[in-house]
Design a protein around this motif. Structure first.
Motif, short mmCIF file in Angstrom:
data_model
loop_
_atom_site.label_atom_id
_atom_site.label_comp_id
_atom_site.label_asym_id
_atom_site.label_seq_id
_atom_site.Cartn_x
_atom_site.Cartn_y
_atom_site.Cartn_z
N SER A 48 0.83 -1.22 0.00
CA SER A 48 0.00 0.00 0.00
C SER A 48 0.86 1.26 0.00
O SER A 48 0.34 2.36 -0.17
CB SER A 48 -0.95 0.03 1.20
OG SER A 48 -0.22 0.29 2.40
N LYS A 79 -14.00 -4.03 0.78
CA LYS A 79 -13.08 -3.57 -0.26
C LYS A 79 -12.31 -2.32 0.18
O LYS A 79 -12.87 -1.42 0.79
CB LYS A 79 -13.86 -3.25 -1.54
CG LYS A 79 -12.99 -2.84 -2.72
CD LYS A 79 -13.83 -2.38 -3.91
CE LYS A 79 -14.56 -3.51 -4.55
NZ LYS A 79 -15.25 -3.08 -5.81
N TYR A 81 -8.93 0.41 -1.30
CA TYR A 81 -8.17 0.80 -2.48
C TYR A 81 -6.83 1.39 -2.08
O TYR A 81 -6.74 2.18 -1.14
CB TYR A 81 -8.93 1.85 -3.29
CG TYR A 81 -10.24 1.36 -3.87
CD1 TYR A 81 -10.28 0.72 -5.11
CD2 TYR A 81 -11.44 1.53 -3.19
CE1 TYR A 81 -11.47 0.26 -5.64
CE2 TYR A 81 -12.63 1.08 -3.72
CZ TYR A 81 -12.64 0.45 -4.95
OH TYR A 81 -13.82 0.01 -5.48
N GLY A 85 -4.92 2.66 -7.16
CA GLY A 85 -6.17 2.02 -7.58
C GLY A 85 -6.20 0.53 -7.34
O GLY A 85 -7.20 -0.13 -7.65
N LYS A 86 -5.12 -0.03 -6.79
CA LYS A 86 -5.09 -1.47 -6.51
C LYS A 86 -6.18 -1.82 -5.49
O LYS A 86 -6.44 -1.07 -4.55
CB LYS A 86 -3.72 -1.85 -5.95
CG LYS A 86 -3.56 -3.35 -5.68
CD LYS A 86 -2.19 -3.66 -5.13
CE LYS A 86 -1.12 -3.53 -6.18
NZ LYS A 86 0.20 -4.03 -5.70
N VAL A 87 -6.83 -2.96 -5.72
CA VAL A 87 -7.94 -3.37 -4.86
C VAL A 87 -7.46 -4.38 -3.81
O VAL A 87 -6.69 -5.29 -4.11
CB VAL A 87 -9.08 -4.01 -5.69
CG1 VAL A 87 -10.22 -4.47 -4.78
CG2 VAL A 87 -9.59 -3.01 -6.72
N THR A 138 -14.69 -8.92 -4.53
CA THR A 138 -14.74 -7.80 -3.59
C THR A 138 -15.20 -8.25 -2.21
O THR A 138 -14.85 -7.63 -1.22
CB THR A 138 -15.71 -6.72 -4.10
OG1 THR A 138 -17.00 -7.31 -4.26
CG2 THR A 138 -15.23 -6.16 -5.43
N PRO A 147 -16.08 2.79 0.77
CA PRO A 147 -14.85 2.03 0.50
C PRO A 147 -13.65 2.69 1.18
O PRO A 147 -13.53 3.91 1.22
CB PRO A 147 -14.74 2.10 -1.03
CG PRO A 147 -16.13 2.31 -1.51
CD PRO A 147 -16.78 3.16 -0.47
N HIS A 149 -9.75 3.78 1.67
CA HIS A 149 -8.63 4.20 0.83
C HIS A 149 -7.37 4.20 1.68
O HIS A 149 -7.29 4.88 2.70
CB HIS A 149 -8.89 5.58 0.23
CG HIS A 149 -10.06 5.60 -0.71
ND1 HIS A 149 -9.93 5.30 -2.05
CD2 HIS A 149 -11.38 5.81 -0.51
CE1 HIS A 149 -11.12 5.36 -2.64
NE2 HIS A 149 -12.02 5.66 -1.72
#
Length: 229
Positions: A48, A79, A81, A85-87, A138, A147, A149
């Motif tokens: 991350s 979920k 991010y 933008g990686k999930v 997800t 979601p 971040h």
């Protein structure tokens, strides 16, 4: 037992859990007495881009604001991010003291892309001549939470929260009515944006309003919600 001593007991668990899950899962421990620099332990932070001393996420701030931890011991399989933008598929465990106050959060974020690639390979191997169906990875998440971040610095967390709250608005800030601006402040308040010290300054800048004006909006919102109790 002091809050710091309680959290220190969880530090070895960060490495322990990471050793079980492997290098594609990040494990993070937040100390919420240090809201600008809450991360006190992290393993596999490369996935991350975060490190010790970075800020809590928007979801951690929202949990702190809406007191989700009073109703649940953890939230699972939601979920998140990354900056690029990686999930991720994520889990958060709430660490509370004897007074039932939230003092820390232990989080796991697994890189979904890595497991998707592995699944595609297995599917292609097992289903000869067939096109494997797309499967959504997800997982279930609590509907009341936005979601997550996974940003590092506090200013990045705030910028992301403000951006995602304002990005679909048809009216630019300089043309908004007082009520429209109050609605934005209300949404950000419930997301926990004002838990961070720079919240009022950052939001006043984006809304083209003064900081005293944002404080007035906040006071009115709190009074209105108190009347509803």
């Amino acid at each position: 037992m002091q809050n710091t001593a309680v959290l220190q007991m969880y530090v070895p668990l960060v490495s322990f859990i990471a050793s079980i899950l492997g290098k594609h899962s990040e494990v993070v421990l937040h100390d919420l007495s240090q809201q600008e620099t809450s991360i006190i332990a992290i393993e596999n932070g490369h996935i991350s881009g975060r490190k010790v001393g970075d800020a809590p996420t928007n979801l951690v701030l929202q949990v702190l604001q809406d007191k989700t931890y009073l109703k649940k011991e953890f939230i699972a399989n939601y979920k998140a991010y990354g900056k690029n933008g990686k999930v991720f598929r994520s889990w958060s465990y709430f660490i509370k003291n004897q007074a039932n106050e939230l003092i820390g959060v232990l989080c796991v974020n697994s890189d979904v892309e890595h497991f998707e690639k592995a699944k595609e390979w297995i599917d292609s191997f097992l289903h000869i001549g067939e096109q494997p169906q797309e499967v959504e990875h997800t997982g279930r998440r609590d509907a009341e939470h936005l979601p997550e971040h996974l940003h590092g610095q506090a200013e990045d967390v705030l910028a992301s929260m403000i951006h995602h709250t304002m990005m679909d608005l048809p009216t630019p800030p300089e043309r908004m009515t007082v009520q429209e601006k109050m609605e934005i402040v209300k949404k950000l308040y419930h997301q926990g944006a004002f838990q961070l010290k720079g919240g009022v300054h950052a939001i006043s800048k984006q809304l083209k309003s003064s900081e005293p004006t944002i404080y007035r909006y906040l006071q009115k919102i709190k009074e209105e919600e108190k009347d509803l109790l």
